[in-house]
Design a protein around this motif. Sequence first.
Motif, PDB file in Angstrom:
ATOM      1  N   ALA A  26      -0.826 -22.151 -20.585  1.00  0.00           N
ATOM      2  CA  ALA A  26      -1.076 -20.932 -21.347  1.00  0.00           C
ATOM      3  C   ALA A  26      -2.295 -20.179 -20.825  1.00  0.00           C
ATOM      4  N   SER A  27      -3.194 -20.875 -20.127  1.00  0.00           N
ATOM      5  CA  SER A  27      -4.420 -20.210 -19.703  1.00  0.00           C
ATOM      6  C   SER A  27      -4.298 -19.576 -18.316  1.00  0.00           C
ATOM      7  N   VAL A  28      -3.188 -19.793 -17.620  1.00  0.00           N
ATOM      8  CA  VAL A  28      -3.065 -19.247 -16.260  1.00  0.00           C
ATOM      9  C   VAL A  28      -2.424 -17.859 -16.324  1.00  0.00           C
ATOM     10  N   PRO A  29      -3.184 -16.820 -15.924  1.00  0.00           N
ATOM     11  CA  PRO A  29      -2.575 -15.491 -15.965  1.00  0.00           C
ATOM     12  C   PRO A  29      -1.498 -15.359 -14.874  1.00  0.00           C
ATOM     13  N   ILE A  30      -0.338 -14.903 -15.249  1.00  0.00           N
ATOM     14  CA  ILE A  30       0.751 -14.708 -14.270  1.00  0.00           C
ATOM     15  C   ILE A  30       1.080 -13.221 -14.238  1.00  0.00           C
ATOM     16  N   PRO A  31       0.904 -12.572 -13.067  1.00  0.00           N
ATOM     17  CA  PRO A  31       1.220 -11.139 -13.007  1.00  0.00           C
ATOM     18  C   PRO A  31       2.718 -10.899 -13.177  1.00  0.00           C
ATOM     19  N   GLY A  32       3.062  -9.747 -13.733  1.00  0.00           N
ATOM     20  CA  GLY A  32       4.471  -9.385 -13.891  1.00  0.00           C
ATOM     21  C   GLY A  32       5.104  -9.073 -12.547  1.00  0.00           C
ATOM     22  N   GLN A  33       6.423  -9.188 -12.486  1.00  0.00           N
ATOM     23  CA  GLN A  33       7.134  -8.904 -11.228  1.00  0.00           C
ATOM     24  C   GLN A  33       7.136  -7.405 -10.951  1.00  0.00           C
ATOM     25  N   ASP A  34       7.139  -7.059  -9.652  1.00  0.00           N
ATOM     26  CA  ASP A  34       7.376  -5.668  -9.279  1.00  0.00           C
ATOM     27  C   ASP A  34       8.882  -5.453  -9.254  1.00  0.00           C
ATOM     28  N   TYR A  35       9.327  -4.290  -9.716  1.00  0.00           N
ATOM     29  CA  TYR A  35      10.744  -3.938  -9.645  1.00  0.00           C
ATOM     30  C   TYR A  35      10.926  -2.861  -8.581  1.00  0.00           C
ATOM     31  N   GLU A  36      12.104  -2.829  -7.989  1.00  0.00           N
ATOM     32  CA  GLU A  36      12.435  -1.763  -7.030  1.00  0.00           C
ATOM     33  C   GLU A  36      13.714  -1.095  -7.480  1.00  0.00           C
ATOM     34  N   ALA A  37      13.787   0.195  -7.347  1.00  0.00           N
ATOM     35  CA  ALA A  37      15.031   0.899  -7.696  1.00  0.00           C
ATOM     36  C   ALA A  37      15.264   2.016  -6.686  1.00  0.00           C
ATOM     37  N   ALA A  38      16.524   2.190  -6.299  1.00  0.00           N
ATOM     38  CA  ALA A  38      16.889   3.279  -5.385  1.00  0.00           C
ATOM     39  C   ALA A  38      17.179   4.519  -6.217  1.00  0.00           C
ATOM     40  N   VAL A  39      16.618   5.647  -5.793  1.00  0.00           N
ATOM     41  CA  VAL A  39      16.826   6.907  -6.515  1.00  0.00           C
ATOM     42  C   VAL A  39      17.367   7.948  -5.538  1.00  0.00           C
ATOM     43  N   ARG A  40      18.532   8.494  -5.840  1.00  0.00           N
ATOM     44  CA  ARG A  40      19.128   9.533  -4.986  1.00  0.00           C
ATOM     45  C   ARG A  40      19.002  10.875  -5.696  1.00  0.00           C
ATOM     46  N   LEU A  41      18.323  11.810  -5.026  1.00  0.00           N
ATOM     47  CA  LEU A  41      18.058  13.097  -5.672  1.00  0.00           C
ATOM     48  C   LEU A  41      18.708  14.239  -4.898  1.00  0.00           C
ATOM     49  N   PRO A  42      19.275  15.217  -5.615  1.00  0.00           N
ATOM     50  CA  PRO A  42      19.684  16.452  -4.935  1.00  0.00           C
ATOM     51  C   PRO A  42      18.439  17.146  -4.389  1.00  0.00           C
ATOM     52  N   LEU A  43      18.606  17.909  -3.301  1.00  0.00           N
ATOM     53  CA  LEU A  43      17.459  18.551  -2.657  1.00  0.00           C
ATOM     54  C   LEU A  43      16.664  19.433  -3.629  1.00  0.00           C
ATOM     55  N   GLN A  44      17.380  20.163  -4.479  1.00  0.00           N
ATOM     56  CA  GLN A  44      16.681  21.078  -5.387  1.00  0.00           C
ATOM     57  C   GLN A  44      15.745  20.310  -6.318  1.00  0.00           C
ATOM     58  N   GLN A  45      16.198  19.125  -6.781  1.00  0.00           N
ATOM     59  CA  GLN A  45      15.336  18.319  -7.669  1.00  0.00           C
ATOM     60  C   GLN A  45      14.152  17.752  -6.898  1.00  0.00           C
ATOM     61  N   ALA A  46      14.377  17.389  -5.638  1.00  0.00           N
ATOM     62  CA  ALA A  46      13.271  16.894  -4.809  1.00  0.00           C
ATOM     63  C   ALA A  46      12.243  18.006  -4.625  1.00  0.00           C
ATOM     64  N   PHE A  47      12.736  19.233  -4.476  1.00  0.00           N
ATOM     65  CA  PHE A  47      11.868  20.397  -4.278  1.00  0.00           C
ATOM     66  C   PHE A  47      11.065  20.707  -5.546  1.00  0.00           C
ATOM     67  N   ASP A  48      11.762  20.733  -6.680  1.00  0.00           N
ATOM     68  CA  ASP A  48      11.137  21.167  -7.936  1.00  0.00           C
ATOM     69  C   ASP A  48      10.369  20.060  -8.659  1.00  0.00           C
ATOM     70  N   GLY A  49      10.714  18.778  -8.355  1.00  0.00           N
ATOM     71  CA  GLY A  49      10.244  17.680  -9.210  1.00  0.00           C
ATOM     72  C   GLY A  49      11.222  17.554 -10.359  1.00  0.00           C
ATOM     73  N   THR A  50      11.299  16.387 -10.969  1.00  0.00           N
ATOM     74  CA  THR A  50      12.294  16.198 -12.024  1.00  0.00           C
ATOM     75  C   THR A  50      11.924  14.993 -12.882  1.00  0.00           C
ATOM     76  N   GLU A  51      12.723  14.778 -13.896  1.00  0.00           N
ATOM     77  CA  GLU A  51      12.546  13.588 -14.722  1.00  0.00           C
ATOM     78  C   GLU A  51      13.863  12.818 -14.685  1.00  0.00           C
ATOM     79  N   ILE A  52      13.799  11.536 -14.402  1.00  0.00           N
ATOM     80  CA  ILE A  52      15.030  10.745 -14.319  1.00  0.00           C
ATOM     81  C   ILE A  52      14.959   9.594 -15.315  1.00  0.00           C
ATOM     82  N   GLU A  53      16.125   9.072 -15.662  1.00  0.00           N
ATOM     83  CA  GLU A  53      16.183   7.874 -16.507  1.00  0.00           C
ATOM     84  C   GLU A  53      16.851   6.768 -15.723  1.00  0.00           C
ATOM     85  N   LEU A  54      16.199   5.637 -15.651  1.00  0.00           N
ATOM     86  CA  LEU A  54      16.754   4.499 -14.926  1.00  0.00           C
ATOM     87  C   LEU A  54      17.144   3.420 -15.919  1.00  0.00           C
ATOM     88  N   ASP A  55      18.343   2.895 -15.774  1.00  0.00           N
ATOM     89  CA  ASP A  55      18.759   1.752 -16.594  1.00  0.00           C
ATOM     90  C   ASP A  55      18.737   0.521 -15.713  1.00  0.00           C
TER      91      ASP A  55
END
Lengths: 110, 325
Positions: free
Chosen positions: B121-150
């Motif tokens: 219980a006393s040993v701190p264990i860091p959380g795992q890093d997650y990776e996700a692939a995100v495919r964006l249309p060019l216009q969204q890449a240009f403007d910035g956007t908000e996405i939802e990942l499941d």
Amino acid sequence: MNTNPMFVSGEALSLESGELSYTQLIQLSGLSESDLAALVDDGVLQPLDPRASTWTFASHHLVVARTACRLRRDLELDAHAVSLLLRFIERVDALEAELRQLRAQMPGWR
Amino acid sequence: MKYKDYYKILGVERNANDDDIKKAYRKLARKYHPDVSKEKDAEEKFKEMSEAYETLKDPEKRAAYDQLGSHAAGQDFRPPPDWFQQHAGNGSTFEDIDLADLFAGLAGGRRARASGERARASVPIPGQDYEAAVRLPLQQAFDGTEIELDLTVPEYNDQGFLQRVPRRIKVRIPRGVTDGQKLRVPGKGGKGVNGGRDGDLYLDISVLDHPLYRVSGSDIYMDLPLAPWEAVLGTSVDLPTPAGTVQLKVPAGTAAGKRLRLSGRGLPRPSGPAGDLYAIVQIAVPTVVNDRERTRYRELAEGSTFNPRAHFAAEIASGAGRGAP
């Protein structure tokens, strides 16, 4: 399995600007201190000021450091073999970028 | 719980020795490691073989795995009644556990038994890093956007065992992201345990092809078809760009292949000036012409002294490019 997803939100940060401290780079990449030192010795990672008492790194080095950590662990390589492999990956990336640029300049290319 | 045949995944016999298992893993890892492989589904395959190797290289985990028996891959199965008590020191249920998480948890269970719950219980264990692939249309890449990942991610439950849980993560993507770029979402990976820091979420960005634009880094290229008379006389065209339509002046005598640069009209950069947009001139010709147009072209052909191949004769005569006799 619990089917109600927990909802969180966050801000995605570009790694192309900003700096990371030595401690942050170690923590975020998962590299050991000795592996990080070997990668700096081999010139794969360059501290912003190599003569500073505490190193800081440009944020984009995190991508390289994480790749190094994965290669070291997954392929069971020593740190210098990882450096060599990273050099090749860097060359492949540069060639692919050049190819993308040439293709982008070709009229009608899809 | 679904069965996975770790021996089959690594392509070894069930009685393979440690050396055979290591060799098989290394051979496959060189082929499928996502950082070096261009194989299709490399990431998925590598994940599968890493999971198999992590279990089979550890004698205690391998013995526990062997005691699960041999089943068809993907088949639902239940381990022997006392299996969990014997190997994990806990009477938890198998119902919603992935085999990978179960064996990853065995190491924690062993540590706990060896050093006692208090020490664990006393040993701190860091959380795992997650990776996700995100495919964006060019216009969204240009403007910035908000996405939802499941995502379905492994997290420690109240008993300290890994379980798959659904997470929905809303992420703000900054403007000007480029193909191949990685973004970091701090603290949105796995939860840290015993005060360990939370992991991060990393996004691998790819920008989808666009019917008009071709992207290289932060620069954008597009074709600009001109009618022959527009190229000769010059013109002004409405050019659609990701930031909106701009009026582009085409000078008289513009040849095919010429690149007209619109400075700062490419993708924005997080620091420094935006990329450029290049309009590459193409001379488009009508494939169908009416009688009146044909007559005009003939008049032009007869009245013009322009020879687009004039340099052929001159260059042949000069012998340029010929080897020494």
